[in-house]
Write an enzyme that holds these catalytic residues in place. Structure first.
Site, PDB file in Angstrom:
ATOM      1  N   ASP A 272       0.827  -1.236   0.001  1.00 29.61           N
ATOM      2  CA  ASP A 272       0.148   0.055  -0.033  1.00 29.61           C
ATOM      3  C   ASP A 272       0.715   1.164   0.073  1.00 29.61           C
ATOM      4  O   ASP A 272       0.220   2.332  -0.235  1.00 29.61           O
ATOM      5  CB  ASP A 272      -0.892  -0.022   1.170  1.00 29.61           C
TER       6      ASP A 272
ATOM      7  N   ASP B  25      -5.673  -4.728  -6.729  1.00 29.71           N
ATOM      8  CA  ASP B  25      -5.393  -3.368  -6.249  1.00 29.71           C
ATOM      9  C   ASP B  25      -3.951  -2.797  -6.567  1.00 29.71           C
ATOM     10  O   ASP B  25      -3.768  -1.819  -6.683  1.00 29.71           O
ATOM     11  CB  ASP B  25      -5.799  -3.251  -4.802  1.00 29.71           C
TER      12      ASP B  25
HETATM   13  N1  GLY Z   1      -7.297  -1.778  -1.420  1.00 31.66           N
HETATM   14  C1  GLY Z   1      -8.185  -2.007  -0.462  1.00 31.66           C
HETATM   15  C2  GLY Z   1      -9.558  -1.822  -1.146  1.00 31.66           C
HETATM   16  O1  GLY Z   1      -9.519  -1.477  -2.272  1.00 31.66           O
HETATM   17  O2  GLY Z   1     -10.430  -2.158  -0.412  1.00 31.66           O
END
Ligand code: GLY
Length: 413
Positions: free
Chosen positions: A112, A177
């Site tokens: 992240d 993601d």
């Molecule tokens: N990256 C986490 C989400 O999209 O919930």
């Protein structure tokens, strides 16, 4: 001659512009709401080391620490407000919420760091030109790169964890993601002159094409890899309805991710891929008329049964995900600029933006709400953040609004 060109341009614009509100009207209407809501959020956020993310069940503001995956979005919201309004007060807040994330540039605990640093410092660099932010982006790219595995050809998203059944083990889970984190790597190569980050991004994107995507261009949420051999071990979901379904935000992350891969590489394979994903998303049979997707496209499709405990009676209707809609809209506006028939993407995005700018999805100024948009979902299987505002839904909304201002199809709206 010049007059003739100007007259022709005006006739072209008159002919090609749709009726309805102009871009400027939609933007200023939303900025009124944004100004009111963010002033409330800034006031309610009394601990200035915390970052507004959403609200709690009792309606109070829920703020998080710098290591939360959403920590960069509020800074990004502030930078985008500054870009849209030119008002110094937003820049001041943007700098505060950006620099709060100083230590994140060294974070290697999950993928992240890309979201966190690019949405804060990345926007800060674009908006303020602060040269000090360049090194932060490069350091963060270095941290993210520590999660790259040559044999697998991917960045590891999460560390070891178990799947829904409590038995399936994920050793090297990569989630869709992660495509969003590639922007940081591409930028870091441009800033540092070190091609390594860009090559990692390209390899990750190509491996993801192969192993996350199905023939219809929908994607799995999670792919787990064998670290010894590099082989795929599992294709599954964590936040979606079923392993085989299409979690709406995941589809949006993928669309945005491949569009940005084209921006930095100009490789047509990424452009083609993004267009195929867009086609799937824009034409899916369960897409509601207002274009705000169900939180998972397959939630009411026959034959799709979740792995987890799902109680449909809890919901009056199937929750939508406004965050998926705004990510998609922002990506489509960018995609529309890269192809000759881009108007269809710009129109879809423009319609989405107008639809979220209505009472159903947008907070009213009088409401005790700290964000612009409502009705996003964090994770339905985890029963977390059901039909609430989320700082990232706002972020991609503001980004999309900013993009409308220069988009060749929307500029005349
Ligand atoms: N990256 C986490 C989400 O999209 O919930």
């Amino acid at each position: 001659m010049k007059l003739l060109i100007n007259v022709s341009l005006c006739l072209f614009l008159l002919y090609s512009c749709n009726s309805g509100p102009t871009v400027d009207q939609v933007i200023s209407d939303n900025l009124l709401v944004a100004d009111a809501q963010y002033n409330k959020a800034l006031k309610a956020n009394t601990d200035k080391t915390k970052i507004p993310r959403t609200h709690n069940d009792d309606g109070s503001l829920r703020s998080v620490g710098a290591y939360d995956w959403t920590s960069g979005f509020f800074a990004g919201d502030m930078w985008l407000m500054y870009e849209l309004t030119g008002e110094e007060k937003w820049k001041k807040e943007a700098i505060h919420y950006t620099e709060l994330l100083d230590t994140i540039q060294y974070w290697t605990g999950n993928h992240d760091v890309g979201f966190m640093i690019n949405c804060s410092y990345g926007n800060g660099l674009l908006s303020s030109g602060n040269k000090k932010y360049e090194q932060v982006l490069v350091n963060a790219a270095q941290s993210l790169s520590a999660r790259f595995d040559e044999k697998i050809g991917c960045l590891e998203s999460w560390n070891y964890r178990k799947a829904w059944d409590g038995k399936t083990e994920w050793f090297f889970p990569v989630i869709i993601d992660n495509m969003m984190n590639l922007e940081l790597l591409f930028k870091a190569s441009e800033l540092s002159g070190n091609d390594k980050y860009k090559q990692i991004a390209i390899t990750h994107a190509k491996t993801t094409m192969k192993n996350h995507y199905r023939p219809d261009y929908s994607c799995y949420h999670v792919v787990d890899y064998n670290e010894e051999t590099g082989a795929v071990k599992d294709q599954a979901t964590c936040q979606g309805f079923t392993d085989a379904s299409s979690w709406a935000r995941g589809q949006a992350w993928g669309l945005y991710g491949y569009t940005l891969c084209y921006r930095f590489t100009k490789d047509p394979i990424f452009l083609d891929f993004a267009q195929n994903i867009a086609k799937y998303m824009m034409n899916f049979k369960t897409l509601p008329e207002d274009l705000i997707p169900l939180w998972d496209y397959h939630v009411n499709v026959k034959g799709f049964t979740p792995e987890w405990d799902y109680d449909a009676s809890k919901f009056e209707s199937i929750p939508r995900d406004v965050s998926a809609a705004t990510i998609t809209a922002s990506a489509l506006i960018e995609l529309s600029e890269y192809v000759t028939d881009g108007k269809k993407y710009a129109d879809f995005a423009w319609q989405t933006l107008q639809n979220v700018s209505t009472d159903k999805y947008r907070a009213s100024i009088d409401e005790q709400n700290y964000f612009i948009l409502k009705e996003s979902v964090g994770s339905i299987p985890h029963e977390a953040e059901l039909s609430v505002p989320l700082n990232y839904a706002d972020y991609y909304f503001l980004e999309a609004l900013l993009r409308t201002k220069t988009n060749k199809y929307l500029i005349c709206q």
